[in-house]
Design a protein around this motif. Sequence first.
Motif, short mmCIF file in Angstrom:
data_model
loop_
_atom_site.label_atom_id
_atom_site.label_comp_id
_atom_site.label_asym_id
_atom_site.label_seq_id
_atom_site.Cartn_x
_atom_site.Cartn_y
_atom_site.Cartn_z
N ILE A 194 47.32 -18.05 -7.29
CA ILE A 194 47.46 -16.64 -7.65
C ILE A 194 46.27 -16.18 -8.48
O ILE A 194 45.70 -15.10 -8.24
N ALA A 195 45.84 -16.99 -9.44
CA ALA A 195 44.69 -16.64 -10.29
C ALA A 195 43.41 -16.53 -9.47
O ALA A 195 42.61 -15.60 -9.66
N ALA A 261 46.91 -17.54 -17.26
CA ALA A 261 47.72 -18.71 -16.90
C ALA A 261 46.89 -19.68 -16.06
O ALA A 261 46.99 -20.90 -16.21
N GLY A 262 46.08 -19.13 -15.17
CA GLY A 262 45.19 -19.97 -14.38
C GLY A 262 44.13 -20.64 -15.23
O GLY A 262 43.79 -21.82 -15.02
N LEU A 263 43.64 -19.92 -16.24
CA LEU A 263 42.62 -20.46 -17.13
C LEU A 263 43.12 -21.68 -17.89
O LEU A 263 42.40 -22.67 -18.04
N ILE A 264 44.35 -21.63 -18.39
CA ILE A 264 44.87 -22.73 -19.23
C ILE A 264 45.48 -23.87 -18.41
O ILE A 264 45.88 -24.88 -18.99
N SER A 265 45.55 -23.68 -17.08
CA SER A 265 46.19 -24.72 -16.27
C SER A 265 45.32 -25.25 -15.14
O SER A 265 45.70 -26.24 -14.50
N SER A 266 44.18 -24.63 -14.88
CA SER A 266 43.37 -25.05 -13.74
C SER A 266 41.88 -25.06 -14.09
O SER A 266 41.39 -24.12 -14.73
N PRO A 267 41.15 -26.07 -13.65
CA PRO A 267 39.71 -26.11 -13.89
C PRO A 267 38.94 -25.13 -13.01
O PRO A 267 37.75 -24.89 -13.23
N ASN A 268 39.61 -24.56 -12.01
CA ASN A 268 38.95 -23.64 -11.09
C ASN A 268 38.84 -22.21 -11.64
O ASN A 268 38.19 -21.36 -11.03
N ILE A 269 39.49 -21.95 -12.76
CA ILE A 269 39.37 -20.65 -13.43
C ILE A 269 38.68 -20.89 -14.77
O ILE A 269 39.22 -21.60 -15.62
N THR A 270 37.50 -20.32 -14.94
CA THR A 270 36.72 -20.53 -16.17
C THR A 270 36.93 -19.38 -17.15
O THR A 270 37.45 -18.32 -16.77
N LEU A 271 36.48 -19.60 -18.37
CA LEU A 271 36.56 -18.54 -19.39
C LEU A 271 35.74 -17.32 -18.95
O LEU A 271 36.15 -16.18 -19.18
N ALA A 272 34.59 -17.59 -18.32
CA ALA A 272 33.76 -16.48 -17.83
C ALA A 272 34.51 -15.67 -16.77
O ALA A 272 34.41 -14.43 -16.75
#
Length: 310
Positions: A194-195, A261-272
């Motif tokens: 979803i993210a 939610a994607g940021l804190i659970s997946s390496p494929n979503i970065t802070l940027a």
Amino acid sequence: MATENNKRDDSSKDSKSIIDGGNEKEEKKKQKQEDIDNELENSESTDDNRAKTHGEILKQQIIEGQETYDRSSSSILLSSLTAGLEIGFSYLMLCAVFYFFTDKVSEESVFKIIAFVYPIGFILVILGQSILFTEQTSLLSLPVLNKKRSLGSLLKLWGLVIIGNLIGGYLMSFLMVWIGPELEIFTLDSIEKIAVHVTRAESFVIFISAILAGWLMGLLSWLLTSSQDTMSRIIIIYIVTAVMAFTGLHHSIIGNVEVFAGLISSPNITLADYVSFESLALIGNAVGGAVFVALLKYRAFVYNINSVSS
């Protein structure tokens, strides 16, 4: 000597004419504002069965907007935090439905199906009278356009609402990432997909998409003011937000939950990825709500008053 005196007199006359011209412009502005205020004041009907006029809706929206300005900062922050939490129930349903239909239909179809549960959080927030940034954007802009509040006070209020909405979204994101797998209603893979889906578009596309979403949310606020009963309000909220979800338009507050939610659970979503998305979505939503709804609706009313006055 006489020539110098004549020059001084001419200069004094010029200065006086400039001052008089400036005063005349100010008087015209004041008169126009008085005409607008008088027309808004007279825009009131005692017939509850008749559809509200443009002026009646505008007057009620300005009043509601001013009431929000009059609330304390702590009250606004708490109400907006509540909205950020409540919008998370839409995200809960998005993830649950996405996981349920995964492997049953194509992923593209799943993203269309989840549009039918997307409005749940919006119904809870709006009917519960919590302060949601995108729903309040045009509402809070109208008192500024009507010269009842300053631009500085608007930006301060927007800041408080955004902070509250984002913090509420962060809390719900942490909760969803934990409770979804624990209850086996969705997995971290669902959260990641979803993210990624939300952030995959180019920055310019996200920005324009967010403007359209803000426009729809501003129209939603306008339509809710014109509606007469709770059932019609629920239907309006459902239709507008379902359209937004089905077409994939970017909403900064529920999108905050989706991407964080994607940021804190997946390496494929970065802070940027998160910062870029959230910044573009917030600005786009603000432009859509304030410019395409508040400004245009207000100016349409003003132009009508000016044409009648002239």
